[in-house]
Write an enzyme that holds these catalytic residues in place. Structure first.
Site, PDB file in Angstrom:
ATOM      1  N   SER A  63      -1.409   2.081   4.763  1.00 50.51           N
ATOM      2  CA  SER A  63      -1.228   0.690   5.176  1.00 50.51           C
ATOM      3  C   SER A  63      -2.502  -0.118   4.947  1.00 50.51           C
ATOM      4  O   SER A  63      -2.872  -0.943   5.779  1.00 50.51           O
ATOM      5  CB  SER A  63      -0.818   0.617   6.653  1.00 50.51           C
ATOM      6  OG  SER A  63      -1.793   1.238   7.471  1.00 50.51           O
ATOM      7  N   CYS A 106       0.884  -1.165   0.000  1.00 54.35           N
ATOM      8  CA  CYS A 106       0.000   0.000   0.000  1.00 54.35           C
ATOM      9  C   CYS A 106       0.919   1.211   0.000  1.00 54.35           C
ATOM     10  O   CYS A 106       1.545   1.525   1.022  1.00 54.35           O
ATOM     11  CB  CYS A 106      -0.917   0.021   1.219  1.00 54.35           C
ATOM     12  SG  CYS A 106      -1.989   1.486   1.252  1.00 54.35           S
TER      13      CYS A 106
END
Length: 204
Positions: A112, A108
């Protein structure tokens, strides 16, 4: 309640700044009646109850049931529900199969985003800036640091999670596992292999 021993008082004095900000925000939301404190507690309890064992069940079933694997690759959210698993709130959960020709790796790049419902809380390295940047610029180098050396003819595909899309990798089934049942296979599936940075464990 009285104690017959001394101890340091329980305080939040040593909490990290980010934790203090989250706590202050939670207090404000409760004060403004946007959310109840019990709901925050329930969500935290749900998160800490999630483990990679949930995703491992999905992977193991995909290894032993080709028709289930096809359904998982078509819609991993529905496949998880089929097993009685909670796929989380993300609108889309996508399963990606690693093969001898293609290896998927999840990142990502913005924050996250992660399939917490199936894998539990993300590890610190997944949230770190070095991983988020180098997974894109030097994926093979990152994989080598995790101990995974891929042949040059294997295509590495890096997929970027978003707020609306979560990915889970179905890693290659380890050799020598033909006689193992589904539960034994699930025990070989690690969190990192479902992110695509390692292979599953080998049978002992």
């Amino acid at each position: 309640m009285s104690h017959d021993h001394s101890h340091e008082p329980i305080t939040t004095a040593a909490e990290p700044p980010a934790a203090a900000r989250v706590r202050a925000l939670a207090d404000l939301l409760v004060e403004k009646r946007v959310v109840e404190r019990e709901e925050i507690r329930r969500r935290i309890d749900w998160l800490v109850s999630r483990t990679p064992a949930h995703g491992a069940r999905l992977v193991a079933r995909a290894w032993v049931d080709p028709s289930f694997k096809e359904r998982a690759l078509d819609d991993a959210r529905l496949a998880a529900l089929e097993l009685g698993l909670d796929p989380g709130e993300s609108p889309q959960v996508i399963a990606l199969e690693n093969t001898d020709e293609v290896h998927h790796m999840v990142v990502c790049t913005l924050c996250s985003c992660y399939p917490k419902a199936l894998l539990g809380p993300p590890p610190d390295w997944y949230k770190s800036l070095p991983y988020r940047s180098r997974a894109v610029s030097d994926p093979r180098g990152v994989l080598r640091e995790f101990g995974l050396e891929l042949d040059e003819d294997v295509e590495v595909r890096v997929v970027d999670s978003t707020a609306d899309v979560r990915y889970i990798v179905i890693p290659r089934r380890p050799p020598g596992t033909e006689g193992l049942d589904e539960e034994e296979l699930a025990a070989l599936v690690t969190r990192d292999s479902m992110v695509g940075v390692t292979e599953p464990a080998s049978p002992s």
